[in-house]
Design an enzyme around this catalytic site. Sequence first.
Site, mmCIF file in Angstrom:
data_model
loop_
_atom_site.group_PDB
_atom_site.id
_atom_site.type_symbol
_atom_site.label_atom_id
_atom_site.label_comp_id
_atom_site.label_asym_id
_atom_site.label_seq_id
_atom_site.Cartn_x
_atom_site.Cartn_y
_atom_site.Cartn_z
ATOM 1 N N GLY A 21 0.805 -1.222 0.000
ATOM 2 C CA GLY A 21 0.000 0.000 0.000
ATOM 3 C C GLY A 21 0.831 1.261 0.000
ATOM 4 N N GLY A 25 -0.357 8.159 1.120
ATOM 5 C CA GLY A 25 -0.288 8.285 2.573
ATOM 6 C C GLY A 25 1.112 8.109 3.144
ATOM 7 C CB ILE A 26 2.316 7.090 6.519
ATOM 8 C CG1 ILE A 26 1.526 5.804 6.730
ATOM 9 C CG2 ILE A 26 1.672 8.249 7.255
ATOM 10 C CD1 ILE A 26 1.475 5.381 8.189
ATOM 11 N N GLY A 27 2.725 5.412 3.620
ATOM 12 C CA GLY A 27 3.502 4.396 2.894
ATOM 13 C C GLY A 27 4.332 5.018 1.793
ATOM 14 C CB SER A 138 -4.150 2.190 14.796
ATOM 15 O OG SER A 138 -4.993 3.122 15.436
ATOM 16 C CE1 TYR A 164 -7.540 1.084 10.753
ATOM 17 C CE2 TYR A 164 -7.645 2.094 12.915
ATOM 18 C CZ TYR A 164 -6.986 1.899 11.724
ATOM 19 O OH TYR A 164 -5.770 2.508 11.500
HETATM 20 N N1 LIG Z 1 -3.292 8.103 9.236
HETATM 21 C C1 LIG Z 1 -3.395 7.778 10.516
HETATM 22 O O1 LIG Z 1 -3.681 8.622 11.379
HETATM 23 C C2 LIG Z 1 -3.151 6.373 10.951
HETATM 24 C C3 LIG Z 1 -3.224 6.092 12.320
HETATM 25 C C4 LIG Z 1 -2.974 4.801 12.745
HETATM 26 C C5 LIG Z 1 -2.635 3.822 11.840
HETATM 27 N N2 LIG Z 1 -2.583 4.117 10.520
HETATM 28 C C6 LIG Z 1 -2.242 3.029 9.597
HETATM 29 O O2 LIG Z 1 -1.273 3.463 8.675
HETATM 30 C C7 LIG Z 1 -1.345 2.674 7.485
HETATM 31 C C8 LIG Z 1 -1.318 3.585 6.275
HETATM 32 O O3 LIG Z 1 -2.470 4.406 6.280
HETATM 33 P P1 LIG Z 1 -2.487 5.920 5.768
HETATM 34 O O4 LIG Z 1 -2.838 6.752 6.923
HETATM 35 O O5 LIG Z 1 -1.295 6.205 4.987
HETATM 36 O O6 LIG Z 1 -3.815 5.864 4.864
HETATM 37 P P2 LIG Z 1 -4.027 5.980 3.311
HETATM 38 O O7 LIG Z 1 -3.504 7.275 2.829
HETATM 39 O O8 LIG Z 1 -5.464 5.687 3.097
HETATM 40 O O9 LIG Z 1 -3.117 4.823 2.739
HETATM 41 C C9 LIG Z 1 -3.491 3.485 2.854
HETATM 42 C C10 LIG Z 1 -2.832 2.734 1.724
HETATM 43 O O10 LIG Z 1 -3.246 1.364 1.817
HETATM 44 C C11 LIG Z 1 -3.577 0.952 0.507
HETATM 45 N N3 LIG Z 1 -4.538 -0.138 0.513
HETATM 46 C C12 LIG Z 1 -5.783 -0.174 1.022
HETATM 47 N N4 LIG Z 1 -6.366 -1.353 0.778
HETATM 48 C C13 LIG Z 1 -5.443 -2.088 0.099
HETATM 49 C C14 LIG Z 1 -5.457 -3.384 -0.451
HETATM 50 N N5 LIG Z 1 -6.519 -4.191 -0.344
HETATM 51 N N6 LIG Z 1 -4.344 -3.820 -1.077
HETATM 52 C C15 LIG Z 1 -3.253 -3.028 -1.207
HETATM 53 N N7 LIG Z 1 -3.201 -1.787 -0.724
HETATM 54 C C16 LIG Z 1 -4.296 -1.327 -0.080
HETATM 55 C C17 LIG Z 1 -4.184 2.160 -0.160
HETATM 56 O O11 LIG Z 1 -4.140 1.969 -1.552
HETATM 57 P P3 LIG Z 1 -5.002 2.802 -2.585
HETATM 58 O O12 LIG Z 1 -4.113 3.971 -2.911
HETATM 59 O O13 LIG Z 1 -5.203 1.847 -3.701
HETATM 60 O O14 LIG Z 1 -6.267 3.194 -1.899
HETATM 61 C C18 LIG Z 1 -3.271 3.260 0.354
HETATM 62 O O15 LIG Z 1 -2.133 3.404 -0.454
HETATM 63 C C19 LIG Z 1 -2.642 1.863 7.609
HETATM 64 O O16 LIG Z 1 -2.318 0.547 8.014
HETATM 65 C C20 LIG Z 1 -3.398 2.570 8.710
HETATM 66 O O17 LIG Z 1 -4.287 1.731 9.394
HETATM 67 C C21 LIG Z 1 -2.816 5.372 10.034
#
Ligand SMILES: NC(=O)c1ccc[n+]([C@@H]2O[C@H](COP(=O)([O-])OP(=O)(O)OC[C@H]3O[C@@H](n4cnc5c(N)ncnc54)[C@H](OP(=O)(O)O)[C@@H]3O)[C@@H](O)[C@H]2O)c1
Length: 285
Positions: A21, A25-27, A138, A164
């Site tokens: 992913g 986002g953070i990835g 998280s 979640y």
């Molecule tokens: N942001 C926060 O405050 C926060 C807090 C705690 C934990 N987290 C964790 O941090 C991680 C990254 O989240 P983020 O905040 O960067 O959110 P994000 O911007 O929504 O990024 C999530 C990424 O996961 C990908 N993804 C979702 N479903 C997928 C699937 N079935 N197969 C492959 N890739 C998939 C998305 O791909 P697409 O581009 O295709 O949608 C997107 O690139 C997650 O595990 C999230 O739970 C985030």
Amino acid sequence: MAKWTADQLPNMAGVTVVITGGGGGIGLVTARELARAGAHVVLAVRDVDKTRRAVDGMRGEFDVRRLDVADLDSVHAFAGSYTGDIDVLINNAGVMDIPAARTAQGLDVQTATNYFGPFVLTNLLLPRLTDRVVTVSSQLHRFAKLDLDDLDWRSRKYNGLAVYESSKLAVVLFSLELQRRLTDSGSRVRSVVAHPGIARTGLVTHSPLGFVNRLPFLVQDAERGALPLMYAATQDVPGNAYVGPDGLFSFTGHPLIRKPGRAGLDLAVAGKLWQATAALTGTDA
Ligand SMILES: NC(=O)c1ccc[n+]([C@@H]2O[C@H](COP(=O)([O-])OP(=O)(O)OC[C@H]3O[C@@H](n4cnc5c(N)ncnc54)[C@H](OP(=O)(O)O)[C@@H]3O)[C@@H](O)[C@H]2O)c1
């Protein structure tokens, strides 16, 4: 002590990192910084074209490959097709508080994305991993009520946020049991957890919790939110480390080793969860 930033990343020439992913986002921030430090970064993503556009012009070496981590067939296909060595696997892909839906295998999509998929992927790639697995959780795992008899949300009423929270506790316990198994087998591979605090990304945009992104004092940007992932992926942290921001409630700040919630330290539950997940996903682990 000086706060850790991405400027302190080591030279990563010769290191291969797989990030799930990593197209947003953070990835994506993590991918960009690790590649800038010299790592060969494999981005395992749903949308290959979008991700290629996202990394276009970034410094470093990227290999963008298709993976829908919620779809176990796709997980097996990715693990089978990527045959190179892997030093670091970052299980970053995630969704939060999405409506109820089932995968091609009939699994709950949110749990499959955040937990079942990473479980299967990690087990398939483990024989080729040389350094560590970083699993992204998280702080919300602290509120989870994990039901070992209903991991796939069949007998309970679906509640997006509760799902979640459970999936994020499940990955903390997964990491704990994985480390126990690695230690028992004499492996030098480490299993660690990172969480970004609260970072402004696309994660909550479709959820009633989307308002959180508009609270400037509670939320940090994706640049800062990615630091715990980079720290956990590159610094000499012990197995089972739980890395998150150093600020109040670990919402914002610079990376530091913190402690997960008590439920995330329960080895007996972690062992049972592993068995139940292996059975549910048909994983030989
Ligand atoms: N942001 C926060 O405050 C926060 C807090 C705690 C934990 N987290 C964790 O941090 C991680 C990254 O989240 P983020 O905040 O960067 O959110 P994000 O911007 O929504 O990024 C999530 C990424 O996961 C990908 N993804 C979702 N479903 C997928 C699937 N079935 N197969 C492959 N890739 C998939 C998305 O791909 P697409 O581009 O295709 O949608 C997107 O690139 C997650 O595990 C999230 O739970 C985030």
